[in-house]
Design a protein around this motif. Sequence first.
Motif, PDB file in Angstrom:
ATOM      1  N   UNK A  35       2.024   6.283  -7.453  1.00  0.00           N
ATOM      2  CA  UNK A  35       0.882   7.095  -8.229  1.00  0.00           C
ATOM      3  C   UNK A  35       1.148   8.476  -7.395  1.00  0.00           C
ATOM      4  N   UNK A  36       1.308   8.334  -6.596  1.00  0.00           N
ATOM      5  CA  UNK A  36       2.339  10.058  -6.685  1.00  0.00           C
ATOM      6  C   UNK A  36       3.202  10.876  -6.963  1.00  0.00           C
ATOM      7  N   UNK A  37       4.464  10.255  -7.606  1.00  0.00           N
ATOM      8  CA  UNK A  37       5.609  10.380  -8.700  1.00  0.00           C
ATOM      9  C   UNK A  37       4.944  10.849 -10.141  1.00  0.00           C
ATOM     10  N   UNK A  38       3.799   9.755 -10.268  1.00  0.00           N
ATOM     11  CA  UNK A  38       3.602   9.433 -11.871  1.00  0.00           C
ATOM     12  C   UNK A  38       2.390  11.085 -11.786  1.00  0.00           C
ATOM     13  N   UNK A  39       1.744  11.236 -10.865  1.00  0.00           N
ATOM     14  CA  UNK A  39       0.874  12.380 -10.783  1.00  0.00           C
ATOM     15  C   UNK A  39       1.337  13.578 -10.179  1.00  0.00           C
ATOM     16  N   UNK A  40       2.602  13.480 -10.167  1.00  0.00           N
ATOM     17  CA  UNK A  40       2.981  15.314  -9.850  1.00  0.00           C
ATOM     18  C   UNK A  40       2.511  15.845 -11.067  1.00  0.00           C
ATOM     19  N   UNK A  41       2.431  17.303 -11.387  1.00  0.00           N
ATOM     20  CA  UNK A  41       1.492  17.964 -11.797  1.00  0.00           C
ATOM     21  C   UNK A  41       0.903  18.383 -12.361  1.00  0.00           C
ATOM     22  N   UNK A  42       0.132  16.844 -11.872  1.00  0.00           N
ATOM     23  CA  UNK A  42      -1.677  16.333 -13.190  1.00  0.00           C
ATOM     24  C   UNK A  42      -2.621  16.843 -12.099  1.00  0.00           C
ATOM     25  N   UNK A  43      -3.231  17.683 -12.764  1.00  0.00           N
ATOM     26  CA  UNK A  43      -4.507  17.585 -11.659  1.00  0.00           C
ATOM     27  C   UNK A  43      -5.200  17.103 -11.366  1.00  0.00           C
ATOM     28  N   UNK A  70       0.457  -1.046   0.238  1.00  0.00           N
ATOM     29  CA  UNK A  70       0.080  -0.342  -0.091  1.00  0.00           C
ATOM     30  C   UNK A  70       0.681   1.008   0.381  1.00  0.00           C
ATOM     31  N   UNK A  71       1.905   1.263   0.766  1.00  0.00           N
ATOM     32  CA  UNK A  71       2.277   2.739   0.594  1.00  0.00           C
ATOM     33  C   UNK A  71       3.559   2.728  -0.365  1.00  0.00           C
ATOM     34  N   UNK A  72       4.096   1.156  -1.314  1.00  0.00           N
ATOM     35  CA  UNK A  72       4.823   1.481  -2.419  1.00  0.00           C
ATOM     36  C   UNK A  72       3.333   1.838  -3.260  1.00  0.00           C
ATOM     37  N   UNK A  85      -8.189  10.071  -4.495  1.00  0.00           N
ATOM     38  CA  UNK A  85      -9.167   8.789  -4.169  1.00  0.00           C
ATOM     39  C   UNK A  85      -8.290   7.386  -2.682  1.00  0.00           C
ATOM     40  N   UNK A  86      -9.090   6.911  -2.634  1.00  0.00           N
ATOM     41  CA  UNK A  86      -8.558   5.686  -2.080  1.00  0.00           C
ATOM     42  C   UNK A  86      -7.759   4.769  -2.904  1.00  0.00           C
ATOM     43  N   UNK A  87      -7.060   4.328  -2.074  1.00  0.00           N
ATOM     44  CA  UNK A  87      -5.843   3.138  -2.322  1.00  0.00           C
ATOM     45  C   UNK A  87      -5.575   2.139  -1.762  1.00  0.00           C
ATOM     46  N   UNK A  88      -6.033   1.607  -2.102  1.00  0.00           N
ATOM     47  CA  UNK A  88      -5.605  -0.173  -1.274  1.00  0.00           C
ATOM     48  C   UNK A  88      -5.073  -1.026  -2.600  1.00  0.00           C
ATOM     49  N   UNK A  89      -4.687  -1.860  -1.431  1.00  0.00           N
ATOM     50  CA  UNK A  89      -3.573  -3.471  -2.403  1.00  0.00           C
ATOM     51  C   UNK A  89      -4.419  -4.506  -2.035  1.00  0.00           C
TER      52      UNK A  89
END
Length: 56
Positions: free
Chosen positions: A24-32, A17-19, A36-40
């Motif tokens: 996702x934080x890196x992939x979506x940086x600078x993108x509006x 989950x934290x990975x 949402x909730x993230x579960x694994x």
Amino acid sequence: MWLRGHATSADATAAAEPLVRVDLTRALAGVDHTLMAVTASVEGVGVDLYLDPDRD
């Protein structure tokens, strides 16, 4: 995401989950985007003892 070396499914899920959130934080940086909730979840596919560069 494939993780190895966890004793139980719960351990693998807790590690994943934290990975996923970091990825996702890196992939979506600078993108509006909308948060949402993230579960694994863990898929029980057995133990693969060999690293396959084409799949792993």
